[in-house]
Design a protein around this motif. Structure first.
Motif, mmCIF file in Angstrom:
data_model
loop_
_atom_site.group_PDB
_atom_site.id
_atom_site.type_symbol
_atom_site.label_atom_id
_atom_site.label_comp_id
_atom_site.label_asym_id
_atom_site.label_seq_id
_atom_site.Cartn_x
_atom_site.Cartn_y
_atom_site.Cartn_z
ATOM 1 N N GLU A 186 2.926 5.966 -2.964
ATOM 2 C CA GLU A 186 4.086 6.724 -3.450
ATOM 3 C C GLU A 186 4.032 6.903 -4.969
ATOM 4 O O GLU A 186 4.425 7.931 -5.501
ATOM 5 C CB GLU A 186 5.363 5.998 -3.037
ATOM 6 N N ARG A 187 3.512 5.911 -5.663
ATOM 7 C CA ARG A 187 3.389 5.959 -7.131
ATOM 8 C C ARG A 187 2.126 6.689 -7.583
ATOM 9 O O ARG A 187 1.878 6.799 -8.777
ATOM 10 C CB ARG A 187 3.394 4.546 -7.700
ATOM 11 N N ILE A 220 -8.406 4.086 -4.337
ATOM 12 C CA ILE A 220 -7.724 4.068 -5.622
ATOM 13 C C ILE A 220 -7.885 5.427 -6.302
ATOM 14 O O ILE A 220 -8.938 6.051 -6.213
ATOM 15 C CB ILE A 220 -8.233 2.901 -6.504
ATOM 16 N N THR A 221 -6.833 5.893 -6.956
ATOM 17 C CA THR A 221 -6.860 7.165 -7.672
ATOM 18 C C THR A 221 -7.208 6.911 -9.136
ATOM 19 O O THR A 221 -7.269 5.757 -9.581
ATOM 20 C CB THR A 221 -5.480 7.847 -7.605
ATOM 21 N N ALA A 222 -7.403 7.986 -9.902
ATOM 22 C CA ALA A 222 -7.660 7.852 -11.346
ATOM 23 C C ALA A 222 -6.483 7.152 -12.024
ATOM 24 O O ALA A 222 -6.674 6.278 -12.869
ATOM 25 C CB ALA A 222 -7.922 9.225 -11.967
ATOM 26 N N ALA A 223 -5.263 7.521 -11.628
ATOM 27 C CA ALA A 223 -4.077 6.858 -12.193
ATOM 28 C C ALA A 223 -4.068 5.376 -11.823
ATOM 29 O O ALA A 223 -3.683 4.523 -12.635
ATOM 30 C CB ALA A 223 -2.803 7.542 -11.692
ATOM 31 N N GLY A 224 -4.500 5.075 -10.603
ATOM 32 C CA GLY A 224 -4.577 3.678 -10.158
ATOM 33 C C GLY A 224 -5.587 2.895 -10.968
ATOM 34 O O GLY A 224 -5.351 1.742 -11.333
ATOM 35 N N LYS A 225 -6.721 3.518 -11.275
ATOM 36 C CA LYS A 225 -7.742 2.857 -12.099
ATOM 37 C C LYS A 225 -7.216 2.591 -13.502
ATOM 38 O O LYS A 225 -7.461 1.519 -14.070
ATOM 39 C CB LYS A 225 -9.011 3.698 -12.147
ATOM 40 N N ARG A 226 -6.480 3.543 -14.064
ATOM 41 C CA ARG A 226 -5.903 3.329 -15.405
ATOM 42 C C ARG A 226 -4.886 2.187 -15.373
ATOM 43 O O ARG A 226 -4.872 1.325 -16.257
ATOM 44 C CB ARG A 226 -5.260 4.616 -15.926
ATOM 45 N N LEU A 251 0.804 -1.229 0.000
ATOM 46 C CA LEU A 251 0.000 0.000 0.000
ATOM 47 C C LEU A 251 0.840 1.284 0.000
ATOM 48 O O LEU A 251 0.568 2.193 -0.798
ATOM 49 C CB LEU A 251 -0.993 -0.013 1.154
ATOM 50 N N PRO A 252 1.856 1.415 0.842
ATOM 51 C CA PRO A 252 2.665 2.639 0.792
ATOM 52 C C PRO A 252 3.383 2.812 -0.560
ATOM 53 O O PRO A 252 3.532 3.935 -1.040
ATOM 54 C CB PRO A 252 3.675 2.465 1.929
ATOM 55 N N VAL A 253 3.795 1.712 -1.170
ATOM 56 C CA VAL A 253 4.446 1.778 -2.480
ATOM 57 C C VAL A 253 3.454 2.286 -3.525
ATOM 58 O O VAL A 253 3.783 3.149 -4.350
ATOM 59 C CB VAL A 253 5.019 0.393 -2.889
#
Length: 144
Positions: free
Chosen positions: A28-29, A47-53, A23-25
């Motif tokens: 960080e990304r 989850i972020t938008a970047a995470g969803k992509r 999770l921290p990794v």
């Protein structure tokens, strides 16, 4: 972790240490973000938008080959080094585990179907078949 276990545990093993190490990794990304601390100092992530992509790209990748790691089969492979009592206990314990897990996952399949989630139900059916196969195999494993 609780949500992941409810959704994935019947067919994908993970440990708390794996999840909490990653999770921290991911944060960080920029793939997840830290939420407000919850009860008992729990730390939620979203989850972020970047995470969803990134997740969508991962879903599209070739999944690779299955990895089989069955601790009971491994011990049975070394059965000649066990006593007959150890083997019987091993078989009884494995039978109990797979019987209970089969009952739990059958209930999850029923609930997924009731909720109209055919994809989740299908993945859970894999776990049903796995526990049935394990129970069938245990009947024929040389344990005495």
């Amino acid at each position: 972790m609780a949500a992941a276990e409810r959704k994935l545990a019947p067919y994908w093993s993970m440990t708390r240490s794996q999840v909490y190490r990653e999770l921290p990794v991911l944060a960080e990304r920029g793939l997840v973000r830290l939420g407000k601390p919850g009860p008992r100092s729990s730390q939620p992530y979203a989850i972020t938008a970047a995470g969803k992509r990134m997740f969508s790209r991962w879903l599209a990748e070739d999944p690779g080959r299955d990895t089989i790691r069955n601790p009971i089969a491994l011990r049975i492979a070394f059965g000649s080094l066990h006593s007959a009592n150890q083997l019987r206990n091993l078989q009884a314990s494995a039978n109990e585990y797979h019987t209970e897990a089969l009952a739990r996952v059958r209930e999850q399949v029923k609930n997924a179907k009731k909720e109209g989630d055919n994809f989740d139900a299908s993945a859970l059916e894999f776990a049903v078949a796995y526990h049935k196969a394990a129970l069938s195999w245990l009947k024929s494993a040389p344990v005495g």
